[in-house]
Design a protein around this motif. Structure first.
Motif, PDB file in Angstrom:
ATOM      1  N   ALA A  65       0.775  -1.264  -0.085  1.00  0.00           N
ATOM      2  CA  ALA A  65       0.008  -0.007  -0.119  1.00  0.00           C
ATOM      3  C   ALA A  65       0.734   1.271   0.142  1.00  0.00           C
ATOM      4  CB  ALA A  65      -1.075   0.159   1.219  1.00  0.00           C
ATOM      5  N   ILE A  66       1.920   1.452   0.759  1.00  0.00           N
ATOM      6  CA  ILE A  66       2.828   2.407   1.028  1.00  0.00           C
ATOM      7  C   ILE A  66       3.875   2.634  -0.178  1.00  0.00           C
ATOM      8  CG2 ILE A  66       4.424   3.341   2.352  1.00  0.00           C
ATOM      9  CD1 ILE A  66       3.096   2.177   4.793  1.00  0.00           C
ATOM     10  N   LEU A 109       2.817   1.776  -3.437  1.00  0.00           N
ATOM     11  CA  LEU A 109       1.875   2.405  -4.290  1.00  0.00           C
ATOM     12  C   LEU A 109       1.466   3.674  -3.982  1.00  0.00           C
ATOM     13  CD1 LEU A 109      -1.183   0.031  -4.757  1.00  0.00           C
ATOM     14  CD2 LEU A 109       0.730   0.600  -6.505  1.00  0.00           C
ATOM     15  N   ARG A 110       1.657   4.212  -2.741  1.00  0.00           N
ATOM     16  CA  ARG A 110       1.320   5.518  -2.406  1.00  0.00           C
ATOM     17  C   ARG A 110       2.420   6.469  -2.913  1.00  0.00           C
ATOM     18  NH1 ARG A 110      -1.092   6.385   3.372  1.00  0.00           N
ATOM     19  NH2 ARG A 110       0.831   5.775   3.987  1.00  0.00           N
ATOM     20  N   GLN A 121       2.370   6.731  -6.681  1.00  0.00           N
ATOM     21  CA  GLN A 121       1.342   7.649  -7.261  1.00  0.00           C
ATOM     22  C   GLN A 121       1.539   8.995  -6.815  1.00  0.00           C
ATOM     23  OE1 GLN A 121      -2.321   6.030  -5.333  1.00  0.00           O
ATOM     24  NE2 GLN A 121      -2.578   4.589  -7.113  1.00  0.00           N
ATOM     25  N   MET A 134      -5.593   2.567  -9.520  1.00  0.00           N
ATOM     26  CA  MET A 134      -4.976   1.920  -8.500  1.00  0.00           C
ATOM     27  C   MET A 134      -5.265   2.408  -7.056  1.00  0.00           C
ATOM     28  SD  MET A 134      -1.793  -0.344  -9.052  1.00  0.00           S
ATOM     29  CE  MET A 134      -1.080  -0.860 -10.447  1.00  0.00           C
ATOM     30  N   ASN A 135      -5.750   1.384  -6.409  1.00  0.00           N
ATOM     31  CA  ASN A 135      -6.134   1.742  -4.825  1.00  0.00           C
ATOM     32  C   ASN A 135      -5.011   1.565  -3.688  1.00  0.00           C
ATOM     33  OD1 ASN A 135      -7.724   1.877  -2.347  1.00  0.00           O
ATOM     34  ND2 ASN A 135      -9.305   2.691  -3.705  1.00  0.00           N
ATOM     35  N   LYS A 136      -5.109   1.953  -2.828  1.00  0.00           N
ATOM     36  CA  LYS A 136      -4.217   1.599  -1.776  1.00  0.00           C
ATOM     37  C   LYS A 136      -4.469   1.142  -0.458  1.00  0.00           C
ATOM     38  CE  LYS A 136      -3.238   6.500  -1.669  1.00  0.00           C
ATOM     39  NZ  LYS A 136      -4.646   6.655  -2.084  1.00  0.00           N
ATOM     40  N   ASP A 137      -5.734   0.861  -0.416  1.00  0.00           N
ATOM     41  CA  ASP A 137      -6.493   0.321   0.778  1.00  0.00           C
ATOM     42  C   ASP A 137      -6.166  -1.143   1.009  1.00  0.00           C
ATOM     43  OD1 ASP A 137      -7.580   2.661   0.596  1.00  0.00           O
ATOM     44  OD2 ASP A 137      -9.725   2.040   0.233  1.00  0.00           O
ATOM     45  N   ILE A 138      -6.395  -1.548   2.008  1.00  0.00           N
ATOM     46  CA  ILE A 138      -6.227  -3.078   2.443  1.00  0.00           C
ATOM     47  C   ILE A 138      -7.537  -3.534   2.884  1.00  0.00           C
ATOM     48  CG2 ILE A 138      -4.791  -4.870   3.686  1.00  0.00           C
ATOM     49  CD1 ILE A 138      -3.277  -3.423   1.564  1.00  0.00           C
ATOM     50  N   VAL A 186      -3.041   3.653   6.660  1.00  0.00           N
ATOM     51  CA  VAL A 186      -3.485   3.078   5.548  1.00  0.00           C
ATOM     52  C   VAL A 186      -4.812   2.646   5.711  1.00  0.00           C
ATOM     53  CG1 VAL A 186      -3.326   0.631   4.283  1.00  0.00           C
ATOM     54  CG2 VAL A 186      -1.083   1.770   4.902  1.00  0.00           C
TER      55      VAL A 186
END
Ligand code: FAD
Ligand code: SF4
Lengths: 451, 55
Positions: free
Chosen positions: A440-441, A443-444, A447, B1-5, B26
């Motif tokens: 997730a991080i 990707l952040r 982005q 694209m999403n950065k959620d989990i 997150v």
């Protein structure tokens, strides 16, 4: 639990199931079915007025069936969210009968019998499976006679008896006694009805039922229809009263359980069922015996096991403390049979492997340390996610990457992957969170550079 | 694209994962099949080895 419900970064979807997952690491599309509760989550305040008024009682799954709840219920008192749910299998209104009492009671106007399931689509970068476990059903072991002997319980059932918020307010009432008490309650209800009926006759004929019945039996009033009805009703009353008095007398001698036996490895380390060690059950038996002794200090416990596995920080000390301070004795040997003794007391027959003798001992209650087994629905969930299961149907992981599944971006933690206690589940959970955060991080950051 | 989990299951493991991620900033979607979260631990009276209350 409260923190999870309140955290601004957590969107909680309870009473929901995963239906479909597509995509790959960094870009999964997930379809979630939010099942209808027949209660509007936005309006329900969790006050419980509906459940108080609901006329339908149902065995309470949270209390392992040892207590009852209503057809409209919150899963447990401190549950998050506190939103109530209507059980469609038992609700009178939803089964075509006239009711709707909860709807009339609800001040927040939250009851909605026409609610539908909602489908939600989520885009996520990674997935953590934390679907947990179930306890082994000991009725599969015929020699322990769990289904037949009322005072043979599973350890999870015993936890509910120990709990101050459980069905016995924390008292170790014997299930056989509780069954008698329930019978007394049912008979008292019947007797109340019967008494009210007799009072009507007594008023009409200005005579007590007992006096009347004596005369009636002598042959007086033999052609009087009304009095015949009265006599029949009085006979019915007596037929309820006699067993009720007997049961009440019996109940006077009821006490709580004080002689406890804990049987280890029920379904675990057993080649008929699961060859593995579930890891935590030796410890929870010791814990339950310590707490039972805290509740009533004459309680004695015997823990029957092949060996006691107290492997963890402070665990061996805990075991020794239990032996020294809480009247616990550890018996090395496997229990061959549990049979019915006097007064519903279970009798444990075991081999004492120190003395090499087969012995029997009577207890008030026997508690079975049942194995940790894959949770119901895990096969379907694994199929949806495309992850592999191991030979027992736990999520497959490897010893050197304990939270990675075979699918990149999907992780597993806690008992979904293997039996483990709370400290280990928490450690794995943090580990899985960290693995997921990496995706997730990253990707952040990507982005952020792009935009 | 999403950065959620997405976290599936709201027992102690799912709650801990969710809180850790949420504290890192997150966004988490926690899906639980029962009406409330808590899992088996919520059913326990107290937990070894400290005998702290489970809830
Ligand atoms: C009698 C007993 C006493 C115990 N005492 C202790 C103790 O004192 N100390 C200790 O450390 N350990 C103890 N344990 C072990 C402890 O219960 C586990 O280590 C712990 O609960 C594991 O947590 P978990 O989150 O992995 O699983 P669970 O608690 O099983 O949580 C899983 C959650 O996922 C949900 N779920 C399942 N399938 C799905 C699905 N398909 N979709 C969405 N949600 C799903 C479930 O409803 C549940 O809420 C005890 C166990 C037993 C049986
Ligand atoms: S932890 Fe103890 S009771 Fe549980 S399976 Fe292992 S040895 Fe048997």
């Amino acid at each position: 639990m409260l923190d999870v419900g309140r955290h601004p970064n957590i969107s909680l979807m309870a009473y929901s199931e995963i239906e479909k997952v597509e995509g790959h690491e960094g870009n999964f599309t997930v379809t979630v079915r939010r099942k209808k509760r027949y209660v509007d989550e936005a309006k329900c305040t969790g006050c419980g007025a509906c459940a108080e008024k609901c006329p339908t009682s149902v065995p309470d799954a949270f209390n392992t069936g040892l207590g009852t709840r209503k057809a409209i219920y919150s899963y447990f008192a401190q549950g998050i969210p506190s939103t109530h749910t209507i059980d469609p299998d038992f609700c009178r209104q939803l089964n075509g009968k006239k009711c709707g009492i909860c709807q009339k009671t609800c001040q927040a106007d939250a009851i909605d019998f026409d609610q539908e399931d909602k489908i939600v689509e989520l885009d996520v970068a990674g997935i953590i499976i934390a679907a947990g476990y179930d306890v082994f059903d000991p009725s599969q072991i015929p020699e322990y006679r769990y289904s037949e002997l009322p005072n043979v319980l599973t350890a999870l059932e015993f936890e509910r008896l120990l709990s101050a918020s459980g069905p016995t307010d924390g008292h170790l009432d014997l299930p056989s006694d509780r069954a008698v008490e329930a019978e007394i309650k049912a008979l008292e209800k019947k007797i109340g009805k019967s008494k009210r009926m007799l009072e009507k006759f007594e008023k009409k004929f200005d005579e007590s039922s007992k006096q009347f019945y004596e005369k009636y039996n002598k042959g007086d009033y033999s052609d009087d229809k009304d009095r015949k009805k009265w006599a029949d009703k009085y006979a019915e009353y007596l037929a309820i009263m006699e067993p009720l008095e007997d049961l009440k007398k019996k109940a006077e001698s009821f006490t709580t359980a004080k002689r406890l036996a804990f049987i280890q490895c029920v379904g675990s380390r057993d080649f008929r069922f699961y060859p593995f060690c579930s890891g935590y059950c030796c410890m929870h038996s010791i814990k339950e015996a310590i707490i039972a002794h805290e509740h009533e200090n004459e309680t004695t416990s015997r823990i029957f096991g092949m060996d006691i596995r107290a492997i963890g920080k402070g665990f061996e000390e805990y075991k020794i403390r239990g032996g020294n301070n809480s009247n616990i004795t550890y018996v090395r040997g496997r229990v061959g049979e549990i049979s019915q003794g006097p007064n519903n007391n279970p009798v444990v027959t075991y081999e004492d492997t120190h003395e090499r003798l087969v012995k029997s001992q009577e207890f008030d209650m026997v508690i079975l340390a049942t194995a940790c087994v894959p949770t119901i629905g895990i096969i379907e969930l694994a199929k949806i996610l495309g992850v592999e299961l191991d030979k027992y149907n736990f999520i497959k992981t490897s010893p050197f990457s304990p939270v990675d599944t075979n699918v990149p971006g999907i992780f597993a933690c806690g008992c979904a992957g293997a039996p483990m206690d709370v400290p280990e589940s928490v450690a794995q959970a943090s580990s899985a969170a960290e693995r997921a955060a990496e995706i997730a991080i990253q990707l952040r950051q990507v982005q952020n550079v792009q935009f | 694209m999403n950065k959620d989990i997405l976290v599936i299951g709201g027992g102690i493991a799912g709650m801990q994962s969710s809180l850790d991620l949420a504290d890192m900033g997150v966004k988490v979607h926690l899906v639980e099949k029962l009406p409330s979260i808590g899992g088996k631990m919520a059913q326990l009276d107290k937990t070894f080895p400290t005998n702290d209350c489970a809830i």
